[in-house]
Design an enzyme around this catalytic site. Structure first.
Site, PDB file in Angstrom:
ATOM      1  N   SER A  61       0.829  -1.221   0.000  1.00 62.23           N
ATOM      2  CA  SER A  61       0.000   0.000   0.000  1.00 62.23           C
ATOM      3  C   SER A  61       0.856   1.260   0.000  1.00 62.23           C
ATOM      4  O   SER A  61       0.520   2.242  -0.678  1.00 62.23           O
ATOM      5  CB  SER A  61      -0.973   0.005   1.187  1.00 62.23           C
ATOM      6  OG  SER A  61      -0.322  -0.277   2.396  1.00 62.23           O
ATOM      7  N   ARG A  65       3.044  -5.368  16.502  1.00 61.67           N
ATOM      8  CA  ARG A  65       1.663  -4.888  16.349  1.00 61.67           C
ATOM      9  C   ARG A  65       0.678  -5.983  16.753  1.00 61.67           C
ATOM     10  O   ARG A  65      -0.434  -5.713  17.206  1.00 61.67           O
ATOM     11  CB  ARG A  65       1.407  -4.436  14.906  1.00 61.67           C
ATOM     12  CG  ARG A  65       2.352  -3.341  14.425  1.00 61.67           C
ATOM     13  CD  ARG A  65       2.197  -3.071  12.947  1.00 61.67           C
ATOM     14  NE  ARG A  65       2.452  -4.261  12.159  1.00 61.67           N
ATOM     15  CZ  ARG A  65       2.213  -4.378  10.856  1.00 61.67           C
ATOM     16  NH1 ARG A  65       1.688  -3.358  10.195  1.00 61.67           N
ATOM     17  NH2 ARG A  65       2.480  -5.503  10.213  1.00 61.67           N
ATOM     18  N   HIS A  81       5.526 -13.083   7.157  1.00 61.33           N
ATOM     19  CA  HIS A  81       5.770 -11.699   6.759  1.00 61.33           C
ATOM     20  C   HIS A  81       6.957 -11.630   5.818  1.00 61.33           C
ATOM     21  O   HIS A  81       7.898 -12.420   5.927  1.00 61.33           O
ATOM     22  CB  HIS A  81       6.030 -10.796   7.972  1.00 61.33           C
ATOM     23  CG  HIS A  81       5.802  -9.356   7.686  1.00 61.33           C
ATOM     24  ND1 HIS A  81       6.797  -8.530   7.192  1.00 61.33           N
ATOM     25  CD2 HIS A  81       4.683  -8.584   7.764  1.00 61.33           C
ATOM     26  CE1 HIS A  81       6.299  -7.327   7.009  1.00 61.33           C
ATOM     27  NE2 HIS A  81       5.006  -7.330   7.341  1.00 61.33           N
ATOM     28  N   HIS A 128      -2.092  -8.947   1.773  1.00 62.71           N
ATOM     29  CA  HIS A 128      -1.806  -7.691   2.494  1.00 62.71           C
ATOM     30  C   HIS A 128      -2.976  -7.434   3.455  1.00 62.71           C
ATOM     31  O   HIS A 128      -3.288  -8.278   4.283  1.00 62.71           O
ATOM     32  CB  HIS A 128      -1.590  -6.584   1.447  1.00 62.71           C
ATOM     33  CG  HIS A 128      -1.017  -5.294   1.960  1.00 62.71           C
ATOM     34  ND1 HIS A 128      -0.411  -5.163   3.189  1.00 62.71           N
ATOM     35  CD2 HIS A 128      -0.963  -4.046   1.392  1.00 62.71           C
ATOM     36  CE1 HIS A 128      -0.005  -3.913   3.361  1.00 62.71           C
ATOM     37  NE2 HIS A 128      -0.328  -3.204   2.292  1.00 62.71           N
ATOM     38  N   ASP A 172      -2.387  -8.880  11.416  1.00 63.52           N
ATOM     39  CA  ASP A 172      -3.752  -9.298  11.074  1.00 63.52           C
ATOM     40  C   ASP A 172      -4.225 -10.530  11.847  1.00 63.52           C
ATOM     41  O   ASP A 172      -5.406 -10.873  11.798  1.00 63.52           O
ATOM     42  CB  ASP A 172      -3.836  -9.596   9.568  1.00 63.52           C
ATOM     43  CG  ASP A 172      -3.474  -8.381   8.737  1.00 63.52           C
ATOM     44  OD1 ASP A 172      -3.965  -7.295   9.056  1.00 63.52           O
ATOM     45  OD2 ASP A 172      -2.692  -8.520   7.777  1.00 63.52           O
TER      46      ASP A 172
HETATM   47  N1  CMX Z   1       0.806 -19.862   5.154  1.00 57.80           N
HETATM   48  C1  CMX Z   1       1.220 -20.740   4.208  1.00 57.80           C
HETATM   49  N2  CMX Z   1       2.327 -20.581   3.468  1.00 57.80           N
HETATM   50  C2  CMX Z   1       3.067 -19.489   3.735  1.00 57.80           C
HETATM   51  C3  CMX Z   1       2.731 -18.560   4.732  1.00 57.80           C
HETATM   52  C4  CMX Z   1       1.531 -18.772   5.453  1.00 57.80           C
HETATM   53  N3  CMX Z   1       1.088 -17.913   6.375  1.00 57.80           N
HETATM   54  N4  CMX Z   1       3.679 -17.591   4.756  1.00 57.80           N
HETATM   55  C5  CMX Z   1       4.579 -17.897   3.793  1.00 57.80           C
HETATM   56  N5  CMX Z   1       4.204 -19.056   3.187  1.00 57.80           N
HETATM   57  C6  CMX Z   1       4.864 -19.706   2.043  1.00 57.80           C
HETATM   58  C7  CMX Z   1       4.854 -18.797   0.850  1.00 57.80           C
HETATM   59  O1  CMX Z   1       3.588 -18.837   0.196  1.00 57.80           O
HETATM   60  C8  CMX Z   1       5.994 -19.358   0.032  1.00 57.80           C
HETATM   61  O2  CMX Z   1       5.542 -20.539  -0.571  1.00 57.80           O
HETATM   62  P1  CMX Z   1       6.114 -21.006  -2.029  1.00 57.80           P
HETATM   63  O3  CMX Z   1       7.599 -21.084  -1.865  1.00 57.80           O
HETATM   64  O4  CMX Z   1       5.440 -22.306  -2.258  1.00 57.80           O
HETATM   65  O5  CMX Z   1       5.703 -19.925  -2.972  1.00 57.80           O
HETATM   66  C9  CMX Z   1       7.009 -19.738   1.126  1.00 57.80           C
HETATM   67  O6  CMX Z   1       6.222 -19.909   2.331  1.00 57.80           O
HETATM   68  C10 CMX Z   1       8.081 -18.695   1.369  1.00 57.80           C
HETATM   69  O7  CMX Z   1       7.430 -17.462   1.604  1.00 57.80           O
HETATM   70  P2  CMX Z   1       8.104 -16.348   2.524  1.00 57.80           P
HETATM   71  O8  CMX Z   1       9.347 -15.891   1.852  1.00 57.80           O
HETATM   72  O9  CMX Z   1       8.197 -16.839   3.927  1.00 57.80           O
HETATM   73  O10 CMX Z   1       6.996 -15.200   2.542  1.00 57.80           O
HETATM   74  P3  CMX Z   1       6.716 -14.073   1.422  1.00 57.80           P
HETATM   75  O11 CMX Z   1       7.610 -12.928   1.718  1.00 57.80           O
HETATM   76  O12 CMX Z   1       6.726 -14.633   0.071  1.00 57.80           O
HETATM   77  O13 CMX Z   1       5.205 -13.704   1.766  1.00 57.80           O
HETATM   78  C11 CMX Z   1       3.365 -13.130   3.114  1.00 57.80           C
HETATM   79  C12 CMX Z   1       4.855 -12.953   2.902  1.00 57.80           C
HETATM   80  C13 CMX Z   1       2.899 -12.186   4.221  1.00 57.80           C
HETATM   81  C14 CMX Z   1       2.638 -12.755   1.835  1.00 57.80           C
HETATM   82  C15 CMX Z   1       3.087 -14.600   3.501  1.00 57.80           C
HETATM   83  O14 CMX Z   1       3.710 -14.896   4.735  1.00 57.80           O
HETATM   84  C16 CMX Z   1       1.618 -14.935   3.572  1.00 57.80           C
HETATM   85  O15 CMX Z   1       1.028 -15.283   2.543  1.00 57.80           O
HETATM   86  N6  CMX Z   1       0.967 -14.842   4.791  1.00 57.80           N
HETATM   87  C17 CMX Z   1      -0.449 -15.052   4.907  1.00 57.80           C
HETATM   88  C18 CMX Z   1      -1.221 -13.809   4.464  1.00 57.80           C
HETATM   89  C19 CMX Z   1      -1.063 -12.680   5.467  1.00 57.80           C
HETATM   90  O16 CMX Z   1      -1.207 -12.850   6.656  1.00 57.80           O
HETATM   91  N7  CMX Z   1      -0.792 -11.470   4.960  1.00 57.80           N
HETATM   92  C20 CMX Z   1      -0.719 -10.255   5.774  1.00 57.80           C
HETATM   93  C21 CMX Z   1       0.675  -9.683   5.942  1.00 57.80           C
HETATM   94  C22 CMX Z   1       0.681  -8.428   6.767  1.00 57.80           C
HETATM   95  C23 CMX Z   1      -0.029  -7.311   6.047  1.00 57.80           C
HETATM   96  O17 CMX Z   1       0.464  -6.841   5.018  1.00 57.80           O
HETATM   97  O18 CMX Z   1      -1.106  -6.895   6.470  1.00 57.80           O
END
Ligand code: CMX
Length: 435
Positions: free
Chosen positions: A242, A328, A319, A272, A374
């Site tokens: 964002s 947070r 994250h 996000h 979240d």
């Molecule tokens: N559940 C399942 N799998 C997850 C995960 C979770 N909560 N967090 C990371 N992973 C997976 C990724 O999808 C990725 O999988 P692939 O290698 O198969 O593609 C792997 O673990 C490595 O990812 P990462 O480097 O640890 O995390 P990223 O930087 O790519 O992604 C985030 C970060 C937040 C998008 C991810 O942790 C996620 O999808 N979390 C769940 C959604 C969420 O809570 N988002 C809110 C974030 C805070 C905000 O912005 O408000």
């Protein structure tokens, strides 16, 4: 000139000069090695932005102008000593770099109360033209764009303005926009979930307290929660979706409304800000499928594993930058454990926290198994009676305006140019590694 604008200029002019000097005298200096992996996996860790409002450390979490959340809880102005800090205070801090006095926070509160009054009627017509079941983020973003008819930046630009003055109408637009977002958010909330029985703003209230009031949650307790919520969601450095989107669109000199609406479209993504709503869907579905309002840790573990085995994410965990429990999350958990420890959703959030990190760690690929902001915000809101999940990302968006729009003002104070990174096709990347 308004004293806050005057102060801002005093702080910003020497800093803008430093930026100009850095570009002129050190523009060719190499500051970081960039890897193939970074470019192809979301530019993580790649320095590409200048942001002064807050800084994110992977281990410690966020600091706003150098202050951690516990420090802010102590130092920022409050309505009374047992309450949470006023979001007006963190806005002042992010904007000027200085801690506000009670008078500064009060002045901003009054400014926003005044500026909230000028929303044109067509904004409500535009919202009303959308189906009631359109997601509140669609309604919110549409309303933000509709408000841009009042952009002072565009008007000043057309008249003709020196580049060094761009920040001034940007500041005016930002102040108007932030002032009006609670009214828009509450309007959408009452329209969708309360039969359009709207509640008028109370200009004597603070910005966050007024939002709770207009939503129809007028208790001291919800107002206190709303102040905390608006404080902690306000900023997370410059590279999150964002913030970066608001900055990117703003770099084309799009007005604050266009820029912020773009950022909000990014916030609406499930990875996000929409994760706060998805957490509630995830845990309610879990309760339904398990057939219990009070699942055990063993049951939660099994459900979390099933989620992963279906190739889905567990919302609220993980994250892109953080490698520890998000402060947070922690501050919300502390708040919940202090005021409502026995609320069923808080008990469940605690139990999920006991289980999910190990489940994520076991995958061997998740870089951060810990909860983010979240993971618990929806459980808190629900426990305080705001049970309509689709509004949660809108509330996140109202808060996020404080940080990303302050960043936009600073982009203009620094006279940052249009953003235009280089892209390459696949062959180019292959050529870097093949001999
Ligand atoms: N559940 C399942 N799998 C997850 C995960 C979770 N909560 N967090 C990371 N992973 C997976 C990724 O999808 C990725 O999988 P692939 O290698 O198969 O593609 C792997 O673990 C490595 O990812 P990462 O480097 O640890 O995390 P990223 O930087 O790519 O992604 C985030 C970060 C937040 C998008 C991810 O942790 C996620 O999808 N979390 C769940 C959604 C969420 O809570 N988002 C809110 C974030 C805070 C905000 O912005 O408000």
């Amino acid at each position: 000139m308004d004293y806050i604008k005057q102060k801002l200029l005093e702080v910003a002019v020497p800093k803008a000069e430093k930026v100009r000097k850095l570009v002129k005298e050190h523009g060719d200096q190499v500051i970081q090695k960039v890897t193939m992996g970074q470019v192809l996996t979301g530019m993580k860790g790649m320095v590409g932005l200048l942001t002064c409002t807050s800084k994110l450390d992977a281990e410690e979490g966020i600091r706003f102008r150098g202050y951690s959340i516990p420090e802010l809880k102590e130092k920022l102005p409050k309505i009374n000593k047992d309450d949470e800090p006023l979001p007006e205070g963190i806005f002042y801090l992010m904007l000027t770099g200085e801690l506000p006095t009670d008078e500064d926070a009060k002045y901003i509160s009054e400014q926003w109360a005044q500026r909230a009054q000028g929303i044109p009627s067509h904004v409500y017509d535009v919202i009303e033209a959308l189906p009631k079941d359109a997601h509140p983020m669609i309604q919110f973003n549409t309303a933000i764009l509709a408000m841009s008819t009042q952009s002072q930046f565009r008007k000043a630009y057309l008249v003709g303005m020196d580049k060094k003055d761009y920040w001034d109408p940007t500041y005016e637009g930002v102040m108007d926009l932030i002032a009006r977002l609670p009214i828009i958010a509450a309007y959408i909330y009452r329209r969708v979930f309360h039969n359009g029985n709207h509640i008028a703003a109370d200009p004597s209230l603070d910005w966050a307290g007024n939002l709770a009031h207009m939503m129809g949650h007028d208790s001291v307790e919800v107002k206190r929660l709303m102040r905390l919520y608006m404080l902690i969601h306000s900023d997370h450095e410059g590279g999150n979706v964002s913030a970066h989107t608001t900055h990117l669109v703003g770099s084309a000199l799009s007005n604050p409304y266009y820029s912020f609406a773009a950022g909000m479209n990014g916030l609406a993504g499930p990875l996000h800000g929409m994760a706060n709503q998805d957490v509630m869907h995830w845990l309610n579905k879990m309760k339904r499928e398990i057939g219990s309002e009070d699942p055990t840790e063993e049951q939660i573990k099994k459900y979390a594993e099933e989620t992963l085995s279906k190739g889905r994410v567990i919302p609220g965990y993980g994250h892109a930058v953080l490698r520890k429990t998000d402060p947070r999350f922690q501050v919300q958990l502390d708040f919940a454990n202090k005021y409502i420890p026995d609320a069923p959703y808080i008990k469940l959030a605690n139990r999920i926290y006991n289980v999910v990190p190990d489940v994520l760690l076991a995958t061997g690929k998740v870089k951060n198994p810990w909860p983010n902001v979240d993971a618990i915000s929806g459980s808190l809101l629900t426990s305080y009676g705001i049970t309509e999940y689709p509004i949660y990302t809108v509330l996140f968006g109202v808060s996020r305006s404080l940080g990303v729009l302050t960043q936009l003002i600073w982009d203009r104070l620094y006279s940052l140019p249009i953003e235009r990174p280089k892209s390459q096709n696949l062959q180019w990347f292959l050529d870097q590694v093949e001999d």
